[in-house]
Motif scaffolding. Structure first.
Motif, PDB file in Angstrom:
ATOM      1  N   ILE A 124      11.703  63.566  -5.622  1.00  0.00           N
ATOM      2  CA  ILE A 124      12.186  63.396  -4.243  1.00  0.00           C
ATOM      3  C   ILE A 124      12.134  64.700  -3.444  1.00  0.00           C
ATOM      4  O   ILE A 124      12.684  64.776  -2.345  1.00  0.00           O
ATOM      5  CB  ILE A 124      13.621  62.813  -4.214  1.00  0.00           C
ATOM      6  CG1 ILE A 124      14.564  63.671  -5.052  1.00  0.00           C
ATOM      7  CG2 ILE A 124      13.629  61.368  -4.680  1.00  0.00           C
ATOM      8  CD1 ILE A 124      16.014  63.322  -4.850  1.00  0.00           C
ATOM      9  N   ARG A 146      19.182  63.607  -0.416  1.00  0.00           N
ATOM     10  CA  ARG A 146      18.322  63.712  -1.609  1.00  0.00           C
ATOM     11  C   ARG A 146      19.185  63.825  -2.856  1.00  0.00           C
ATOM     12  O   ARG A 146      18.857  63.286  -3.913  1.00  0.00           O
ATOM     13  CB  ARG A 146      17.417  64.937  -1.491  1.00  0.00           C
ATOM     14  CG  ARG A 146      16.343  64.788  -0.436  1.00  0.00           C
ATOM     15  CD  ARG A 146      15.468  66.020  -0.467  1.00  0.00           C
ATOM     16  NE  ARG A 146      14.876  66.294   0.811  1.00  0.00           N
ATOM     17  CZ  ARG A 146      13.563  66.427   1.015  1.00  0.00           C
ATOM     18  NH1 ARG A 146      12.728  66.274   0.033  1.00  0.00           N
ATOM     19  NH2 ARG A 146      13.107  66.701   2.204  1.00  0.00           N
ATOM     20  N   VAL A 177      12.522  59.451  -0.620  1.00  0.00           N
ATOM     21  CA  VAL A 177      13.821  58.986  -1.108  1.00  0.00           C
ATOM     22  C   VAL A 177      13.877  57.446  -1.123  1.00  0.00           C
ATOM     23  O   VAL A 177      14.261  56.847  -2.131  1.00  0.00           O
ATOM     24  CB  VAL A 177      14.962  59.596  -0.246  1.00  0.00           C
ATOM     25  CG1 VAL A 177      16.289  58.961  -0.574  1.00  0.00           C
ATOM     26  CG2 VAL A 177      15.027  61.110  -0.466  1.00  0.00           C
TER      27      VAL A 177
END
Ligand code: ADP
Ligand code: MG
Length: 267
Positions: A124, A146, A177
């Protein structure tokens, strides 16, 4: 198959009833979008499901695979398989993300958790330095989001309530994400209640059902086309709010003070 069932949920905060009978059912692997205007009570719904204090639950039930969650402390709900990604993730000074997740996973293999966290961070786009830093302290809005996604990736809950995922994330971060969460629905059977007032998150986290939340309850349910409709038309149909009057309506037509004063005579 796992299911999260919310029935007749009513709750108030500071003496005002915000949830007035919410009914929803989410099965494993499904994404349900709950969309509603600002201040309608979406975060209240997320918090009441997760067991945050400060709300009075007046009626109803929230069951995960038949187990009643209401009345349980938040940590027991988490243990039962529920995860909340907060709209405004809380700072936890003095506790690193690594320590928090190592404790949460409850395994003696701390090294395995650290390795998993590094792998999730890479997926991510979260810098590894954040794993050692105190949870959310001095982090930007996007880094906090995140951080929430990383926790979800490591903890692998059965159901996640995700409150305004897109707030604070730029387009690239949102793709990573939301894409990570979408993958968890496909590979791990994660069930998602995605709460939002914007539909842009649904480009990457595709909803199976969309619910309109207004006036304290679900007013209408449909497919992803309902999200597009909301984006185009707003919530007026359900809130009964009249469209804002156009401030320019009825005003004298604009005349350009620098225009040619004789232009009209030539037409
Ligand atoms: P949303 O997430 O849909 O924007 P919220 O659930 O945050 O809405 O808030 C719903 C309503 O409840 C708002 O009018 C908000 O001001 C009120 N509210 C939320 N939390 C509290 C609180 N702790 N004390 C008083 N009012 C609150
Ligand atoms: Mg909110």
């Amino acid at each position: 198959m796992s299911t999260l069932v919310i029935e007749g949920l009513r709750a108030s905060v500071a003496g005002r009833e915000i949830l007035a009978g919410v009914d929803l059912e989410v099965a494993a692997g499904e994404v349900h979008a709950v969309m509603g205007p600002n201040g309608s009570g979406k975060s209240t719904l997320a918090h009441v499901i997760a067991g945050r204090g400060g709300y009075d639950v007046l009626d109803g039930s929230v069951r995960l695979d038949g187990t009643e969650l209401l009345g349980m402390p938040a940590w027991r709900r988490a243990e039962a398989g529920l995860f909340l990604a907060m709209q405004y993730p809380t700072e936890v000074p003095g506790v690193s993300l690594l320590d928090m997740l190592t404790e949460s996973v409850c395994t003696p293999e701390g090294a395995a958790v650290a390795e998993q966290m590094r792998s999730e961070a890479g997926r991510i786009g979260l810098d590894e330095q954040f794993l050692q830093r105190p949870v959310n302290v001095d982090l930007s809005g996007g880094e906090r989001k995140r951080n929430e996604a990383l926790q979800l990736g490591v903890l692998k809950p059965a159901f996640a309530v995700i409150d305004e995922l897109d707030s604070g994330l730029d387009v690239d971060a949102l793709r990573l994400v939301a894409g990570r969460i979408e993958e968890a629905t496909e590979h791990d059977g994660l069930g998602v209640l995605a709460i939002t007032h914007y539909s842009r998150v649904f480009a990457h986290l595709r909803p199976d059902s969309v619910h309109v939340f207004a006036g304290g309850r679900i007013q209408e349910s449909g497919g992803s086309e309902l999200a597009d409709e909301l984006e185009a038309e707003g919530y007026e149909r359900w809130t009964g709010t009249a469209p804002q009057p156009d401030p320019d309506a009825g005003a004298t037509p604009f005349t350009d003070p620098f225009g040619d004063p004789f232009a009209d005579l030539l037409t």
